[in-house]
Design a protein around this motif. Structure first.
Motif, PDB file in Angstrom:
ATOM      1  N   ARG A 178      45.624  34.269  72.805  1.00 51.90           N
ATOM      2  CA  ARG A 178      47.044  34.511  72.907  1.00 51.90           C
ATOM      3  C   ARG A 178      48.037  34.888  74.142  1.00 51.90           C
ATOM      4  O   ARG A 178      47.806  35.324  74.945  1.00 51.90           O
ATOM      5  CB  ARG A 178      47.188  35.147  71.807  1.00 51.90           C
ATOM      6  CG  ARG A 178      47.143  36.272  71.273  1.00 51.90           C
ATOM      7  CD  ARG A 178      47.552  37.239  70.849  1.00 51.90           C
ATOM      8  NE  ARG A 178      48.965  37.209  70.800  1.00 51.90           N
ATOM      9  CZ  ARG A 178      50.162  37.769  70.143  1.00 51.90           C
ATOM     10  NH1 ARG A 178      49.672  38.626  69.360  1.00 51.90           N
ATOM     11  NH2 ARG A 178      51.752  37.596  70.272  1.00 51.90           N
ATOM     12  N   THR A 179      49.198  34.174  73.190  1.00 55.24           N
ATOM     13  CA  THR A 179      50.408  34.785  74.547  1.00 55.24           C
ATOM     14  C   THR A 179      51.822  36.159  73.932  1.00 55.24           C
ATOM     15  O   THR A 179      51.676  36.513  72.670  1.00 55.24           O
ATOM     16  CB  THR A 179      51.325  33.373  74.436  1.00 55.24           C
ATOM     17  OG1 THR A 179      50.991  32.532  74.584  1.00 55.24           O
ATOM     18  CG2 THR A 179      52.867  33.349  75.497  1.00 55.24           C
ATOM     19  N   PHE A 180      51.649  36.942  75.140  1.00 51.98           N
ATOM     20  CA  PHE A 180      53.189  37.963  74.518  1.00 51.98           C
ATOM     21  C   PHE A 180      54.231  37.885  75.696  1.00 51.98           C
ATOM     22  O   PHE A 180      54.248  37.409  76.554  1.00 51.98           O
ATOM     23  CB  PHE A 180      52.013  39.322  75.269  1.00 51.98           C
ATOM     24  CG  PHE A 180      50.465  39.191  74.744  1.00 51.98           C
ATOM     25  CD1 PHE A 180      50.162  40.544  73.202  1.00 51.98           C
ATOM     26  CD2 PHE A 180      49.651  38.630  75.167  1.00 51.98           C
ATOM     27  CE1 PHE A 180      48.946  40.241  73.042  1.00 51.98           C
ATOM     28  CE2 PHE A 180      48.602  38.972  74.533  1.00 51.98           C
ATOM     29  CZ  PHE A 180      47.988  40.091  73.249  1.00 51.98           C
ATOM     30  N   GLU A 181      54.960  38.460  75.341  1.00 55.09           N
ATOM     31  CA  GLU A 181      56.136  38.023  75.317  1.00 55.09           C
ATOM     32  C   GLU A 181      56.844  39.702  76.496  1.00 55.09           C
ATOM     33  O   GLU A 181      55.936  40.712  76.177  1.00 55.09           O
ATOM     34  CB  GLU A 181      56.966  39.099  74.739  1.00 55.09           C
ATOM     35  CG  GLU A 181      58.050  37.178  73.542  1.00 55.09           C
ATOM     36  CD  GLU A 181      58.141  35.643  74.620  1.00 55.09           C
ATOM     37  OE1 GLU A 181      58.873  36.100  75.398  1.00 55.09           O
ATOM     38  OE2 GLU A 181      57.449  35.261  74.175  1.00 55.09           O
ATOM     39  N   LYS A 182      56.662  39.296  77.426  1.00 52.92           N
ATOM     40  CA  LYS A 182      56.654  40.740  78.575  1.00 52.92           C
ATOM     41  C   LYS A 182      56.826  41.934  78.333  1.00 52.92           C
ATOM     42  O   LYS A 182      56.777  42.944  77.985  1.00 52.92           O
ATOM     43  CB  LYS A 182      56.941  40.439  79.719  1.00 52.92           C
ATOM     44  CG  LYS A 182      56.439  41.504  81.099  1.00 52.92           C
ATOM     45  CD  LYS A 182      56.609  40.888  82.466  1.00 52.92           C
ATOM     46  CE  LYS A 182      57.196  41.838  83.446  1.00 52.92           C
ATOM     47  NZ  LYS A 182      57.225  40.660  84.549  1.00 52.92           N
ATOM     48  N   SER A 183      58.381  41.878  78.207  1.00 51.29           N
ATOM     49  CA  SER A 183      59.275  43.435  77.651  1.00 51.29           C
ATOM     50  C   SER A 183      59.081  43.885  75.971  1.00 51.29           C
ATOM     51  O   SER A 183      58.770  44.756  76.335  1.00 51.29           O
ATOM     52  CB  SER A 183      60.868  42.296  77.144  1.00 51.29           C
ATOM     53  OG  SER A 183      60.916  41.982  75.808  1.00 51.29           O
ATOM     54  N   ASN A 184      57.708  43.121  75.250  1.00 51.16           N
ATOM     55  CA  ASN A 184      57.585  43.628  73.730  1.00 51.16           C
ATOM     56  C   ASN A 184      56.216  44.359  74.210  1.00 51.16           C
ATOM     57  O   ASN A 184      56.178  44.997  73.978  1.00 51.16           O
ATOM     58  CB  ASN A 184      57.266  42.555  72.764  1.00 51.16           C
ATOM     59  CG  ASN A 184      58.654  42.225  71.678  1.00 51.16           C
ATOM     60  OD1 ASN A 184      59.732  43.007  72.930  1.00 51.16           O
ATOM     61  ND2 ASN A 184      58.684  41.043  72.095  1.00 51.16           N
ATOM     62  N   ALA A 208      57.139  36.252  82.125  1.00 52.76           N
ATOM     63  CA  ALA A 208      57.746  36.345  80.756  1.00 52.76           C
ATOM     64  C   ALA A 208      57.417  36.237  79.932  1.00 52.76           C
ATOM     65  O   ALA A 208      57.061  37.252  79.026  1.00 52.76           O
ATOM     66  CB  ALA A 208      59.619  36.272  80.695  1.00 52.76           C
ATOM     67  N   SER A 209      56.169  35.264  79.735  1.00 48.38           N
ATOM     68  CA  SER A 209      55.243  35.202  78.766  1.00 48.38           C
ATOM     69  C   SER A 209      54.073  34.759  79.496  1.00 48.38           C
ATOM     70  O   SER A 209      54.003  34.038  80.417  1.00 48.38           O
ATOM     71  CB  SER A 209      56.064  34.103  77.491  1.00 48.38           C
ATOM     72  OG  SER A 209      57.821  34.353  77.191  1.00 48.38           O
ATOM     73  N   SER A 211      49.516  34.732  78.554  1.00 44.34           N
ATOM     74  CA  SER A 211      48.489  35.218  78.374  1.00 44.34           C
ATOM     75  C   SER A 211      47.365  36.171  78.209  1.00 44.34           C
ATOM     76  O   SER A 211      47.877  37.049  79.513  1.00 44.34           O
ATOM     77  CB  SER A 211      48.034  33.431  78.452  1.00 44.34           C
ATOM     78  OG  SER A 211      46.819  33.772  79.590  1.00 44.34           O
TER      79      SER A 211
END
Length: 484
Positions: A178-184, A208-209, A211
């Motif tokens: 899955r993909t993650f948002e870096k800031s979160n 920034a995004s 996996s």
């Protein structure tokens, strides 16, 4: 000990566990024995392998849709864990996979603590009827909890019909990589207390995004390049743990929801997914989705999680973070309050709090609104699902724990504009376990994770002593009259 001026009607419907409903789980006896089993199967002659593989499919496929794919995946997992070479013969893979599989009766022991929400899509039903969706906590061998679902309709008189479920059950599957948002993700690491020079170095190299595989690659690279004395293995493990605790669920196109089960899909919930509180959430733009908050349990600690479902689009599981998201039983409001998400939770394990946040995943603000007041709730008080909007205010069902750890269901009314203000509270329980309901896996309990309103009825699905599920209807007008 119930309210004398409120009409409460228990319905004759009971939902009980069915041990015939199973899923195929991976079975692992350990590396040494696993290697022996693989060799024994490979030493069989081809005809015997073919006969046995076909026997397995014939006997077990009816209750396990997609069994061929499951057995192949279990074979591949066993080969990796045994650190052996892959076999190219398909039937050998199938049969070997069967030796590392087991049928698991996920609801053999209990079916309880339900929540109920109106279905987002309302198909044509009888005039005045409402279709609903339910989540239920079910328990199987080893006291592992998972979440199953039901659909049904309720008519204006409060009578309920439940759509029958089948014996062919599909386990929901997580998407890989899955993909993650870096800031979160950085915020998550900070909240976990593992934001340091090492984690910053890894995150600085990610886009920034990113996996899961990209994160794993960077972590492995860090282990190879950095001096072993500098590398903090525990920090790296926690980074991967943070990534694996959240996941996206693959879409199921043909399977009806009552024939699906959400079984633990990450290490954080490996020993159970408990007490989902479903809510049909109305977004600012008018779109609608389901959220379901639940407690993940790994055998030693709990973690608050949230399932987000946009029908026809996606389903995701997130971890809830923040100093106020540290206990069981958070229940979201079905809409934002003053532009912010709001929830009812028991931050300290004893009292009820109103939580607010601009981010549904992070909760750092809480105001205590209710504490144990009456003798049937002296031990603790909590919610019984998400607040329900009425013309009089937010109707919130509660649970109180009293003498002999007896659980009862009560109700309070919160101000519509400012839910931190309590308008009214029942002095006596709305629903208490009667003699028939007192016996079960955990005696003397009635408990709900969410009710709904239809016509002039409050419809309450409730768990019966952690064993089965019952239903009750309450005259809404009478209840609100007692609370105002």
């Amino acid at each position: 000990m119930t309210q004398n001026n409120i009409s409460v009607r228990r319905l004759p419907i009971r939902l009980k566990p069915d041990p015939r409903r199973t899923i195929a789980r991976f079975f692992w006896p350990g590396k040494d024995r696993g290697q022996k089993i693989i060799r024994r199967v490979e030493n069989l002659d081809a005809l015997r392998i073919s006969e046995m593989a076909n026997q397995v499919l014939k006997q077990f496929t009816p209750g396990n849709p997609g069994l061929t794919e499951i057995l192949i995946k279990h074979y591949e997992k066993a080969i990796r864990q045994a650190e052996m070479s892959f076999n190219n013969d398909f039937e050998t893979k199938l049969l070997t996979g069967a030796y590392f599989s087991m049928e698991y009766a996920f609801e053999s022991a209990a079916m309880f603590n339900p929540s109920m929400v109106p279905a987002i899509k309302q198909p044509e039903v009888d005039k005045g009827c409402l279709q609903f969706v339910m989540s239920l906590r079910v328990v199987g061998e080893g006291h592992i909890s998972s979440i199953t679902f039901r659909r049904g309709t309720v008519n204006p008189e409060g009578d309920i019909q439940i759509k029958p479920c089948g014996l062919e059950v599909r386990q929901l599957k997580r998407k890989e990589n899955r993909t993650f948002e870096k800031s979160n993700f950085i915020g998550k690491l900070s909240e976990m207390g593992v934001w340091n020079q090492q984690t910053q170095l890894i995150m600085d190299e990610l886009p920034a995004s990113f996996s899961t595989l990209q994160l794993q690659h960077k972590i492995e690279r860090c282990k190879r390049i950095e001096n072993s004395a500098v590398v903090d293995e525990r920090t790296l493990e926690l980074m991967l743990w943070a990534a694996h605790s959240e996941y996206e669920i693959e879409r199921q196109y043909a399977t009806e929801v009552e024939n699906l089960v959400l079984f633990p899909l990450s290490e954080t919930e490996s020993q159970g997914m408990e007490d989902m509180r479903l809510v049909r959430f109305e977004n600012d733009g008018g779109s609608t989705r389901y959220f379901g908050t639940y407690t993940a349990y790994n055998g030693t600690s709990i973690l608050p999680q949230i399932l987000e479902m946009a029908p026809g689009e996606y389903s995701k599981v997130h971890t809830l973070h923040g100093k106020c998201a540290r206990n069981k039983g958070m229940a979201l409001f079905p809409q934002k309050i003053d532009g912010r998400y709001a929830a009812i939770g028991r931050v300290d394990g004893e009292n009820m709090f109103l939580l607010k946040s601009t981010d549904i995943s992070f909760w750092d603000e809480a105001t205590q609104i209710v504490q144990p007041k009456y003798d049937w709730e002296f031990v603790q008080i909590g919610n019984c699902g998400s607040p329900l909007l009425t013309d009089a205010g937010w109707l919130l069902l509660t649970h109180g724990v009293g003498a002999m750890r007896k659980y009862c269901i009560g109700a309070i009314l919160l101000d519509r504009e400012d839910p931190s203000k309590v308008i009214g509270q029942l002095r006596e329980p709305l629903l208490s376990p009667n003699e028939e309901e007192r016996s079960g896996y955990v005696p003397n309990v009635v408990y709900s994770c969410g009710a709904l309103i239809h016509a002039d009825n409050l419809v309450i699905p409730y768990g019966i002593s952690d064993a089965a599920t019952g239903f009750a209807t309450v005259n809404l007008g009478q209840l609100l009259a007692e609370l105002t």
